[in-house]
Design a protein around this motif. Structure first.
Motif, PDB file in Angstrom:
ATOM      1  N   GLY A  79       0.997  -2.630 -13.867  1.00 24.08           N
ATOM      2  CA  GLY A  79       0.839  -4.029 -13.084  1.00 24.08           C
ATOM      3  C   GLY A  79       1.372  -4.407 -11.761  1.00 24.08           C
ATOM      4  O   GLY A  79       1.057  -5.343 -11.851  1.00 24.08           O
ATOM      5  N   CYS A  80       1.211  -3.185 -11.350  1.00 26.94           N
ATOM      6  CA  CYS A  80       2.341  -3.839  -9.818  1.00 26.94           C
ATOM      7  C   CYS A  80       1.238  -2.653  -9.013  1.00 26.94           C
ATOM      8  O   CYS A  80       0.847  -1.888  -9.662  1.00 26.94           O
ATOM      9  CB  CYS A  80       3.477  -3.106  -9.577  1.00 26.94           C
ATOM     10  N   THR A  81       1.268  -3.263  -7.528  1.00 27.87           N
ATOM     11  CA  THR A  81       0.334  -2.302  -6.731  1.00 27.87           C
ATOM     12  C   THR A  81       1.160  -2.144  -4.678  1.00 27.87           C
ATOM     13  O   THR A  81       1.530  -3.010  -4.860  1.00 27.87           O
ATOM     14  CB  THR A  81      -0.698  -3.167  -6.978  1.00 27.87           C
ATOM     15  N   ALA A  82       0.972  -1.027  -5.059  1.00 26.75           N
ATOM     16  CA  ALA A  82       1.440  -0.571  -3.678  1.00 26.75           C
ATOM     17  C   ALA A  82       0.752  -0.571  -2.219  1.00 26.75           C
ATOM     18  O   ALA A  82      -0.254  -0.052  -2.837  1.00 26.75           O
ATOM     19  CB  ALA A  82       2.180   1.232  -3.408  1.00 26.75           C
ATOM     20  N   SER A  83       0.855  -1.188  -1.748  1.00 26.06           N
ATOM     21  CA  SER A  83       0.025  -0.900  -0.281  1.00 26.06           C
ATOM     22  C   SER A  83       0.891  -0.263   1.367  1.00 26.06           C
ATOM     23  O   SER A  83       2.138  -0.378   0.771  1.00 26.06           O
ATOM     24  CB  SER A  83      -0.450  -2.580  -0.369  1.00 26.06           C
ATOM     25  N   ILE A  84      -0.156   0.368   1.754  1.00 27.71           N
ATOM     26  CA  ILE A  84       0.572   0.631   2.721  1.00 27.71           C
ATOM     27  C   ILE A  84       0.633   0.120   3.816  1.00 27.71           C
ATOM     28  O   ILE A  84      -0.598  -0.393   4.012  1.00 27.71           O
ATOM     29  CB  ILE A  84       0.366   2.772   3.008  1.00 27.71           C
ATOM     30  N   THR A  85       1.564  -0.916   4.913  1.00 28.11           N
ATOM     31  CA  THR A  85       1.134  -0.963   5.440  1.00 28.11           C
ATOM     32  C   THR A  85       1.557  -0.498   7.199  1.00 28.11           C
ATOM     33  O   THR A  85       1.238   1.075   7.191  1.00 28.11           O
ATOM     34  CB  THR A  85       2.602  -2.157   5.749  1.00 28.11           C
ATOM     35  N   GLU A  86       0.539  -0.896   8.014  1.00 25.39           N
ATOM     36  CA  GLU A  86       0.388  -0.244   9.841  1.00 25.39           C
ATOM     37  C   GLU A  86       1.581   0.361  10.034  1.00 25.39           C
ATOM     38  O   GLU A  86       1.214   1.112  11.080  1.00 25.39           O
ATOM     39  CB  GLU A  86      -0.222  -1.575  10.245  1.00 25.39           C
ATOM     40  N   PHE A  87       2.841  -0.221   9.439  1.00 27.02           N
ATOM     41  CA  PHE A  87       3.954   0.595  10.394  1.00 27.02           C
ATOM     42  C   PHE A  87       4.580   1.582   9.283  1.00 27.02           C
ATOM     43  O   PHE A  87       5.560   2.115   9.982  1.00 27.02           O
ATOM     44  CB  PHE A  87       4.938  -0.106  10.423  1.00 27.02           C
ATOM     45  N   GLY A  88       3.436   2.270   8.368  1.00 32.11           N
ATOM     46  CA  GLY A  88       4.065   3.064   7.281  1.00 32.11           C
ATOM     47  C   GLY A  88       4.583   2.348   6.821  1.00 32.11           C
ATOM     48  O   GLY A  88       5.037   3.804   5.232  1.00 32.11           O
ATOM     49  N   ASP A  89       5.162   1.281   5.902  1.00 32.23           N
ATOM     50  CA  ASP A  89       6.349   1.050   5.121  1.00 32.23           C
ATOM     51  C   ASP A  89       5.468   1.112   3.420  1.00 32.23           C
ATOM     52  O   ASP A  89       3.891   0.452   3.627  1.00 32.23           O
ATOM     53  CB  ASP A  89       6.415  -0.395   5.440  1.00 32.23           C
ATOM     54  N   ILE A  90       6.281   0.237   2.981  1.00 29.39           N
ATOM     55  CA  ILE A  90       5.296   0.165   1.676  1.00 29.39           C
ATOM     56  C   ILE A  90       5.795  -0.989   0.572  1.00 29.39           C
ATOM     57  O   ILE A  90       7.190  -1.228   1.100  1.00 29.39           O
ATOM     58  CB  ILE A  90       6.091   1.202  -0.069  1.00 29.39           C
ATOM     59  N   ASP A  91       4.677  -1.644   0.663  1.00 29.96           N
ATOM     60  CA  ASP A  91       4.272  -3.553   0.245  1.00 29.96           C
ATOM     61  C   ASP A  91       4.533  -2.568  -1.339  1.00 29.96           C
ATOM     62  O   ASP A  91       2.995  -2.751  -1.931  1.00 29.96           O
ATOM     63  CB  ASP A  91       4.340  -3.794   1.048  1.00 29.96           C
ATOM     64  N   ILE A  92       5.292  -2.939  -2.020  1.00 32.60           N
ATOM     65  CA  ILE A  92       4.987  -3.571  -4.070  1.00 32.60           C
ATOM     66  C   ILE A  92       4.995  -5.041  -4.232  1.00 32.60           C
ATOM     67  O   ILE A  92       5.434  -5.555  -4.003  1.00 32.60           O
ATOM     68  CB  ILE A  92       5.748  -2.882  -4.697  1.00 32.60           C
ATOM     69  N   ALA A  93       3.390  -4.801  -4.616  1.00 31.09           N
ATOM     70  CA  ALA A  93       3.516  -6.775  -5.136  1.00 31.09           C
ATOM     71  C   ALA A  93       3.426  -6.797  -6.441  1.00 31.09           C
ATOM     72  O   ALA A  93       2.773  -5.290  -7.483  1.00 31.09           O
ATOM     73  CB  ALA A  93       1.344  -6.589  -4.721  1.00 31.09           C
ATOM     74  N   VAL A  94       4.557  -6.967  -6.734  1.00 30.54           N
ATOM     75  CA  VAL A  94       5.081  -7.600  -8.465  1.00 30.54           C
ATOM     76  C   VAL A  94       4.398  -8.023  -9.566  1.00 30.54           C
ATOM     77  O   VAL A  94       3.815  -9.496  -9.081  1.00 30.54           O
ATOM     78  CB  VAL A  94       6.258  -7.450  -8.586  1.00 30.54           C
ATOM     79  N   GLY A  95       3.731  -7.194 -10.584  1.00 32.99           N
ATOM     80  CA  GLY A  95       2.737  -8.273 -11.300  1.00 32.99           C
ATOM     81  C   GLY A  95       1.765  -8.289 -10.982  1.00 32.99           C
ATOM     82  O   GLY A  95       0.910 -10.122 -11.264  1.00 32.99           O
ATOM     83  N   SER A  96       0.870  -7.664 -10.602  1.00 32.41           N
ATOM     84  CA  SER A  96      -0.277  -7.740  -9.388  1.00 32.41           C
ATOM     85  C   SER A  96      -1.483  -7.749 -11.010  1.00 32.41           C
ATOM     86  O   SER A  96      -2.594  -7.691 -11.226  1.00 32.41           O
ATOM     87  CB  SER A  96      -0.554  -7.420  -8.276  1.00 32.41           C
TER      88      SER A  96
END
Length: 80
Positions: free
Chosen positions: A35-52
Motif C-alpha cells: 500500500g506504499c510507494t517508494a520513489s527515487i529522487t534526483e538526489f538519490g534519496d528515497i521518498d516513501i508515500a504511505v497509504g498510496s
C-alpha cells in the motif's frame, strides 16, 4: 507474500516502486510496506508515500497480533 528485491545502485532517478518491496544498499535495507510507494529522487534519496494504495475499511475487528499488542499495553497501564 512474494516480495521483489531491488538494488539501489541499479535504480535511477524517477523510479517508482510499489510495495511490498525490499530496497537493498551496501549500508541499509529498506522495506516498502504493501500500500506504499517508494520513489527515487534526483538526489538519490528515497521518498516513501504511505497509504498510496486503496484504503482499507476501518472496523472493530483486530487480528491476533494487534489484539495481543493492545491487551499487553492495557495490562501494563492497569498494573502501574
Amino acid at each position: 507474500m512474494d516480495t521483489p528485491v531491488f538494488l539501489l545502485e541499479e535504480l535511477g532517478c524517477d523510479h517508482s516502486i510499489p510495495g511490498p518491496a525490499i530496497l537493498i544498499d551496501k549500508n541499509s535495507t529498506i522495506v516498502v510496506e504493501p500500500g506504499c510507494t517508494a520513489s527515487i529522487t534526483e538526489f538519490g534519496d528515497i521518498d516513501i508515500a504511505v497509504g498510496s494504495g486503496t484504503p482499507r475499511p476501518v472496523g472493530p475487528e483486530l487480528d491476533a497480533v494487534q489484539l495481543s499488542i493492545f491487551s499487553h499495553r492495557f495490562m501494563s497501564i492497569a498494573v502501574s
